[in-house]
Design an enzyme around this catalytic site. Structure first.
Site, mmCIF file in Angstrom:
data_model
loop_
_atom_site.group_PDB
_atom_site.id
_atom_site.type_symbol
_atom_site.label_atom_id
_atom_site.label_comp_id
_atom_site.label_asym_id
_atom_site.label_seq_id
_atom_site.Cartn_x
_atom_site.Cartn_y
_atom_site.Cartn_z
ATOM 1 C CG LEU A 420 -1.789 -0.869 1.280
ATOM 2 C CD1 LEU A 420 -2.835 -0.950 2.577
ATOM 3 C CD2 LEU A 420 -3.053 -0.695 0.385
ATOM 4 N N GLY A 421 2.151 0.974 0.444
ATOM 5 C CA GLY A 421 2.810 2.249 0.609
ATOM 6 C C GLY A 421 4.196 1.855 1.508
ATOM 7 N N GLY A 423 6.632 4.227 4.137
ATOM 8 C CA GLY A 423 7.374 5.114 4.670
ATOM 9 C C GLY A 423 8.800 4.977 4.804
ATOM 10 N N GLY A 424 9.369 5.988 5.706
ATOM 11 C CA GLY A 424 10.822 5.692 6.101
ATOM 12 C C GLY A 424 10.788 4.689 7.020
ATOM 13 N N GLY A 426 8.864 1.688 7.118
ATOM 14 C CA GLY A 426 8.537 0.511 7.117
ATOM 15 C C GLY A 426 7.615 0.226 5.865
ATOM 16 C CB THR A 427 7.169 -2.232 3.246
ATOM 17 O OG1 THR A 427 8.506 -2.221 3.190
ATOM 18 C CG2 THR A 427 6.477 -2.256 1.979
ATOM 19 C CE LYS A 442 5.295 1.508 10.445
ATOM 20 N NZ LYS A 442 4.642 2.925 10.811
ATOM 21 C CG ASP A 539 7.199 12.321 9.173
ATOM 22 O OD1 ASP A 539 7.501 13.210 8.760
ATOM 23 O OD2 ASP A 539 7.599 10.956 8.887
#
Ligand SMILES: *[C@@H]1O[C@H](CO)[C@@H](O)[C@H](O)[C@H]1NC(C)=O
Ligand SMILES: *[C@@H]1O[C@H](CO)[C@@H](O)[C@H](O)[C@H]1NC(C)=O
Ligand SMILES: *[C@@H]1O[C@H](CO)[C@@H](O)[C@H](O)[C@H]1NC(C)=O
Ligand SMILES: *[C@@H]1O[C@H](CO)[C@@H](O)[C@H](O)[C@H]1NC(C)=O
Ligand SMILES: *[C@@H]1O[C@H](CO)[C@@H](O)[C@H](O)[C@H]1NC(C)=O
Ligand SMILES: *[C@@H]1O[C@H](CO)[C@@H](O)[C@H](O)[C@H]1NC(C)=O
Ligand SMILES: *[C@@H]1O[C@H](CO)[C@@H](O)[C@H](O)[C@H]1NC(C)=O
Ligand SMILES: *[C@@H]1O[C@H](CO)[C@@H](O)[C@H](O)[C@H]1NC(C)=O
Ligand SMILES: *[C@@H]1O[C@H](CO)[C@@H](O)[C@H](O)[C@H]1NC(C)=O
Ligand SMILES: *[C@@H]1O[C@H](CO)[C@@H](O)[C@H](O)[C@H]1NC(C)=O
Ligand SMILES: *[C@@H]1O[C@H](CO)[C@@H](O)[C@H](O)[C@H]1NC(C)=O
Ligand SMILES: *[C@@H]1O[C@H](CO)[C@@H](O)[C@H](O)[C@H]1NC(C)=O
Length: 702
Positions: A420-421, A423-424, A426-427, A442, A539
């Protein structure tokens, strides 16, 4: 000048009033000696409809007093939803010289107002020796009449103390009376009993407002001691609708505090608000209900007490078990095995795994001092068991410990198509559980200690939060080296995608944007002010704001967040954040404050407004020009810049825009971001990230 002065006064009042969050900003908190809590108020826009009061000088004493119309208000009780008033008694006097009868017949009309006479706190009183007085009242449904007749022949039959039919009578009134008047029957007029006080009195007044004495019948003492007035208790309610109907209109709904509950009024139309259990304050004001610190207030707890929003957790001291709130902690002999339950195998194995992980986390915290001091204390003092209990108690049954196999199956072995995405931190994979529930899983990309920390941190932080605009943590998986976190699945992508995805042809309305902004702001405000301890997100960016099908915002990704001990700002050894959103002050001071989130949120607002990316080359220009305009529009001339400054600023911005560096496109800029920029001035800060995209980490030299 007059306008300026009045504005200043308003500001001053606002400053003094802010200490007591019991009125709207800028509204007086009291009149004379009487506190005026919202929904009551003095002045325009200071009250809910119908609750406006006037504050006038009493002609006799010169003291200021609040009035409802011409009726003096002596006290307001928010909790009971009652107010006390002082108002004139009605009377009838026989003139023995003229053989005439004179009357003073008072009536009180609250029809269309939010007030009614309390039926259990008031009674209709008549005092005299030859009198028949009527009480004529109306409520929402009907009109009523009641009365009280008095005839006494000799002063000897009168007794002190009770109002029981000789010289004094009383009668109860129906519910919901909001209009009443007194009438006397002239045929009962004291003409026979000349030796008594020729005057009789009648009033709807508070029970027990006087102790009857014989002097009230023989002299004019009753009238003189009270200045001809009597106290009465009014009930009040908001509006004329039920809770359910009122809640449909969020603008006019009176229970504005997030932590408040609504009740139908028990004695008429309208509704009332109360702070929810575990909160106290004024439910009619936004943020009016504040968390009760049960531990500080010594609520019953024979163990370790931890305050959480809306409640407190009380656990038995280590080595004991039982109900610490009731003080029944007994030594724990490890008899858990005897409690036969179906899930025991799973529970023990997973809780062992959990404990193991918590031990790792605890030692990590201790050794590396990377988690916050509060977390250290938390772990050290209460142990991992408390954490588990807390997570469970906060999340109820919804919090689940997943097995590795379950999650592998749900994500089709972490299939790339399910991503799905990323970030810095994790996936994130889309997962479908056995019960067909869709979740987001995650998983850390690289397994290093830093990321382990972040996962632990995120778990602790998310377990503290229960807010509709913050993504919910459903469970975790602890059987792997780095725990995987399982969240509710938010279906409609991120705000970043909504704004910047060019395939989307549909227009995003200003209403939708405002709604998203408002909801995200509420979530952040909740983290800053209502969560205990407060949480700094760290963040904030459009790709961390998820949207559901109805465009409801849900703030996510707490990997960079901090729990803040009260009254302390946060020093970080590592500046984390995302290029374009990062607070320049944080970059310089390494001090993470809730204002850092405010900065990042400001960038999100600009993004929402302009539809441009945060690292869009002209974003900062837009921001600067907007800021310049805002300064020019300051109410106080003193705070405005001089025209030369304005001209210089604009010139600088114009040149800045023509800077060859900025003539490149965004991609090129991002590739150049490694170099510290030379054009950093007045808040236009370059981005020093070594990464092209995503979050950035910079060691702070301290
Ligand atoms: C107080 O005095 C003012 C002016 O003298 C008058 O208009 C007002 O009616 C008085 N109020 C009362 C309650 O007597
Ligand atoms: C409240 O304000 C309205 C409009 O200004 C006025 O008509 C009404 O009399 C006021 N009510 C009270 C109790 O002062
Ligand atoms: C008695 O009262 C009535 C009206 O209340 C008045 O018309 C009449 O003049 C009064 N009589 C005397 C003697 O004062
Ligand atoms: C009673 O009536 C007489 C005659 O009308 C008048 O002079 C007197 O003031 C009245 N007394 C009272 C207490 O009103
Ligand atoms: C009632 O109390 C008053 C003083 O408040 C006193 O003067 C009077 O004699 C008492 N009456 C009786 C019947 O006790
Ligand atoms: C007073 O009451 C008597 C009966 O008790 C009645 O005859 C008389 O007319 C009344 N006086 C007035 C002024 O109403
Ligand atoms: C009435 O009498 C009771 C007991 O004697 C006393 O406690 C109370 O204060 C009195 N109330 C008033 C209004 O004087
Ligand atoms: C009662 O007291 C008030 C205020 O002092 C006065 O205006 C009124 O005339 C008095 N009533 C009687 C019947 O004495
Ligand atoms: C309820 O209040 C509103 C506004 O105050 C008014 O327009 C409406 O007529 C009221 N409804 C009833 C049933 O009293
Ligand atoms: C909601 O309440 C506001 C303020 O009273 C009013 O202006 C608005 O028309 C109401 N909206 C609806 C849908 O009733
Ligand atoms: C309020 O009253 C309505 C209608 O009587 C009822 O349906 C509703 O459940 C009540 N709500 C509360 C919160 O008591
Ligand atoms: C709390 O524990 C103490 C002893 O540790 C005991 O004396 C006391 O009764 C307990 N309190 C309650 C409320 O059980």
């Amino acid at each position: 000048m007059l306008l300026c002065c009045s504005l200043l006064t308003v500001l001053l009042i606002a400053v003094t009033a802010s200490a007591l969050p019991n009125t709207l900003p800028g509204c007086p908190a009291r009149c004379g000696d009487v506190r005026i809590p919202y929904p009551f108020g003095i002045g325009p826009d200071c009250s809910l409809p119908g609750f406006n009061l006037s504050c006038n000088k009493d002609n006799a004493t010169g003291v200021k007093k609040p009035y409802i119309y011409n009726v003096e208000l002596i006290n307001i009780d928010l909790l009971e939803a009652q107010a006390r008033i002082y108002y004139p008694m009605s009377w009838q006097c026989y003139n023995a010289t003229s053989h005439n009868v004179s009357y003073y017949m008072w009536s009180l009309d609250f029809i269309g107002d939010p007030y009614r006479f309390s039926d259990d706190k008031n009674k209709f009183f008549v005092v005299g020796c030859d009198t028949l007085a009527y009480f004529n009242g109306k409520n929402q449904k009907d009109s009523y009449s009641g009365g009280c007749v008095l005839r006494c022949n000799s002063a000897e039959s009168l007794t002190n103390g009770s109002c029981s039919g000789i010289g004094c009578c009383q009668t109860t009134i129906p519910k919901g009376i909001n209009y009443y008047e007194v009438t006397f029957d002239g045929n009962f007029n004291n003409s026979r009993v000349g030796k008594f006080n020729p005057c009789s009195y009648a009033v709807l007044a508070e029970v027990n407002w006087f102790n009857f004495t014989t002097a009230y019948v023989t002299t004019s003492e009753l009238n003189e001691t009270n200045g001809g007035r009597a106290p009465a208790v009014l009930d009040w309610a908001i509006g004329n609708e039920t809770c359910e109907v009122a809640q449909r209109n969020t603008t006019s709904y009176g229970c504005r505090s997030e932590h408040s509950d609504c009740f139908n009024s028990s004695n008429g139309p309208g509704y009332l608000c109360n702070c929810s259990r575990g909160y106290e304050g004024n439910p009619y004001l936004p943020d009016g209900c504040q968390d009760i610190d049960e531990c500080a207030l010594k609520y019953p707890c024979n163990g370790t007490c931890t305050n959480i929003p809306g409640d407190y957790i009380c656990t038995c001291p280590p080595g004991t078990k039982g109900d610490a709130k009731k003080g029944t902690c007994t030594p724990d002999h490890g008899s858990r095995i005897s409690s036969v339950k179906l899930v025991i195998g799973i529970v023990t194995s997973t809780s062992l795994a959990l404990l193991l992980l918590l031990c790792i986390v605890v030692s990590m915290v201790y050794d590396r001092r990377k988690l916050l001091r509060i977390n250290e204390e938390y772990f050290r003092q209460h142990g991992g068991r408390l954490l588990l209990e807390e997570i469970k108690s906060k999340q109820g049954l919804a919090f689940k410990v997943f097995t590795k196999e379950e999650l592998e199956q749900a994500t089709n072995n972490f299939d790339k198509n399910r991503i799905l995405g990323g970030g810095g931190h994790g996936t994130v994979y889309k997962g479908i559980l056995n019960d067909n529930h869709t979740v987001a899983v995650k998983k850390s990309k690289i397994i290093d200690d830093h990321q382990k920390n972040e996962f632990g941190k995120e778990m602790v932080i998310l377990s503290q939060i229960n807010h509709k605009n913050v993504v919910k943590l459903l469970g975790c998986c602890l059987e792997v080296e780095v725990p995987m976190l399982v969240y509710e699945f938010v279906s409609n992508g991120t705000l970043f995608q909504l704004i910047h995805n060019r395939n989307r042809t549909s227009h995003i309305s200003l209403d939708t944007r405002l709604e998203i902004a408002s909801q995200s702001a509420e979530a952040l405000a909740y983290l800053h002010s209502s969560a205990s301890p407060p949480i700094i997100h760290g963040d904030v960016k459009s790709s961390n704001i998820l949207l559901d099908d109805n465009h409801n915002a849900k703030v996510s990704d707490f990997g960079a967040s901090m729990l803040v001990p009260k009254d302390e700002t946060q020093f970080a050894t590592l500046v984390q954040g995302t290029c374009g959103y990062l607070d320049p002050e944080y970059l310089q001071t390494c001090q993470l404050t809730n204002k850092s989130d405010v900065y990042s949120f400001g960038v999100v607002l600009l993004e929402l407004l302009t539809g441009k990316k945060a690292v869009y080359e002209e974003m900062e220009l837009v921001q600067e020009v907007a800021e310049l305009a805002r300064r020019c529009l300051n109410v106080r001339g003193e705070d405005r810049p001089i025209m030369k400054e304005v001209a210089d600023d604009l010139d600088r911005l114009r040149k800045f825009k023509q800077h060859p560096f900025l003539q490149h496109n965004t991609e090129e800029i991002e590739s150049l971001l490694g170099e510290p920029s030379s054009y950093t001035k007045n808040g236009i800060s370059g981005c020093y990230s070594l990464e092209k995209k995503g979050t950035m980490d910079i060691e702070c030299g301290r």
